[in-house]
Design an enzyme around this catalytic site. Structure first.
Site, PDB file in Angstrom:
ATOM      1  CG  HIS A   1       4.160 142.980  36.057  1.00 21.44           C
ATOM      2  ND1 HIS A   1       2.917 142.708  36.561  1.00 21.44           N
ATOM      3  CD2 HIS A   1       5.004 142.104  36.663  1.00 21.44           C
ATOM      4  CE1 HIS A   1       2.985 141.732  37.443  1.00 21.44           C
ATOM      5  NE2 HIS A   1       4.247 141.328  37.519  1.00 21.44           N
TER       6      HIS A   1
ATOM      7  CG  ASP B   1       7.618 138.435  36.758  1.00 27.18           C
ATOM      8  OD1 ASP B   1       6.963 139.396  37.202  1.00 27.18           O
ATOM      9  OD2 ASP B   1       7.195 137.267  36.757  1.00 27.18           O
TER      10      ASP B   1
ATOM     11  CG  HIS C   1       2.353 138.175  34.950  1.00 29.29           C
ATOM     12  ND1 HIS C   1       3.598 138.365  34.410  1.00 29.29           N
ATOM     13  CD2 HIS C   1       2.509 138.326  36.292  1.00 29.29           C
ATOM     14  CE1 HIS C   1       4.474 138.603  35.365  1.00 29.29           C
ATOM     15  NE2 HIS C   1       3.839 138.604  36.521  1.00 29.29           N
TER      16      HIS C   1
ATOM     17  NE  ARG D   1       7.726 136.145  41.250  1.00 32.37           N
ATOM     18  CZ  ARG D   1       7.783 137.365  40.711  1.00 32.37           C
ATOM     19  NH1 ARG D   1       6.688 137.921  40.214  1.00 32.37           N
ATOM     20  NH2 ARG D   1       8.895 138.030  40.673  1.00 32.37           N
TER      21      ARG D   1
HETATM   22  C1  SIN Z   1       3.176 138.172  39.912  1.00 28.64           C
HETATM   23  O1  SIN Z   1       4.106 137.377  39.799  1.00 28.64           O
HETATM   24  O2  SIN Z   1       3.180 139.260  39.385  1.00 28.64           O
HETATM   25  C2  SIN Z   1       1.976 137.769  40.742  1.00 28.64           C
HETATM   26  C3  SIN Z   1       1.020 136.940  39.986  1.00 28.64           C
HETATM   27  C4  SIN Z   1      -0.093 136.441  40.871  1.00 28.64           C
HETATM   28  O3  SIN Z   1       0.026 136.476  42.092  1.00 28.64           O
HETATM   29  O4  SIN Z   1      -1.104 136.016  40.318  1.00 28.64           O
END
Ligand code: SIN
Length: 285
Positions: free
Chosen positions: A101, A103, A261, A276
């Site tokens: 996906h 973000d 990612h 994050r």
């Molecule tokens: C995400 O932001 O989708 C999670 C990425 C991760 O935890 O590695």
């Protein structure tokens, strides 16, 4: 590209570079930040190691990339509303972000960048994978590019319609330490964006798909679904990828406008905790 203030070590032929030199706990000098930003545009996802930063220092560094985007569905850190704590405990079975996906694709202005900082990591597993969507676009045949040229994706924040991805409420219930919230009233969480978007800074074309895509504008769902399934699978071919092995103190910053990612869900029974921050982006064109 020559860098005078940082050391840049590319990761794969597709994307990704480790950056050595900067100390992100301190104000990053302008010339150094300009080089970090250039490396980011060139390699699409960059990584730093051994950073010791507080949440406030992460917020200060994040603001150099733009204004902070607040996630509409996930409850933020109790003391830092700018930060989402991505955490998995020993008893959790769901891994947040464990599908390809980009973000906030469902928002009218999806996230530009995401900055992820590792606080606790498992001894093995819990890597994150990244896929270069400039390369994915380039690798599509001229014929399919012609057919899909002006198509718009329909991206939804809670995936009620797409057969291959579960709705958000089913993804978290009972198995995740991540706390879900209802989005603010009136906030748009479904949007239509170009399937082939143009990156606003590099002006290059990108294949823009991911797990939020539930349909294609003006297509019947029975027509759209096989096309979406094909594009999603195509977009993560091994030659478009890099994979990052986390250590405590690692930081990744990826460009959601050209990268997908995937958080690899291979560490059930172990703990992982990340901070994050996402940065607001433009309306995709
Ligand atoms: C995400 O932001 O989708 C999670 C990425 C991760 O935890 O590695």
């Amino acid at each position: 590209m020559i860098f005078k203030h940082i050391d840049v070590k590319p990761m794969t032929g597709a994307l990704g570079a480790e950056i050595f030199g900067p100390n992100l706990a301190k104000p990053v000098p302008k010339a150094e930040f300009q080089e970090i930003y250039k490396a980011w545009l060139k390699y699409n996802v960059i990584f730093f190691r051994d950073q010791k930063i507080t949440p406030n220092q992460q917020i200060v560094f994040a603001k150099k990339w733009g204004s902070i985007h607040i996630h509409p569905f996930i409850k933020p850190h109790p003391r830092y509303p700018e930060i989402i704590e991505i955490k998995k405990r020993e008893t959790d079975t769901h891994t947040f972000g464990s599908s390809w996906h980009t973000d906030q694709m469902f928002a009218p202005r999806p996230a530009k960048a995401t900055m992820l900082y590792a606080k606790e990591v498992p001894d093995t597993g819990g890597d994150t994978m990244f896929s270069n969507q400039y390369l994915a676009y380039r690798a599509l045949s001229p014929s399919i590019k012609k057919v899909l040229k002006d198509v718009k994706i329909e991206a939804s924040g809670d995936n009620q319609r797409n057969r291959s991805v579960k709705a958000r409420k089913d993804r978290y219930s009972g198995k995740s330490s991540m706390k879900v919230k209802a989005p603010p009233k009136g906030l748009k969480t479904t949007s239509f964006h170009p399937l082939f978007r143009t990156h606003p800074e590099t002006r290059k074309k990108v294949l823009y798909v991911g797990n939020h895509v539930v349909g294609l504008q003006d297509f019947d769902d029975r027509e759209a679904q096989p096309i979406i399934d094909f594009l999603r699978e195509f977009s993560a071919r091994p030659e478009f990828l890099c994979r990052f092995r986390w250590e405590v103190g690692s930081m990744a910053i990826w460009d959601n406008r050209c990268v997908q990612h995937y958080a690899v869900p291979d560490y059930n029974g172990k703990r992982r905790r990340m901070h994050r921050i996402t940065i607001k982006g433009d309306v995709p064109i």
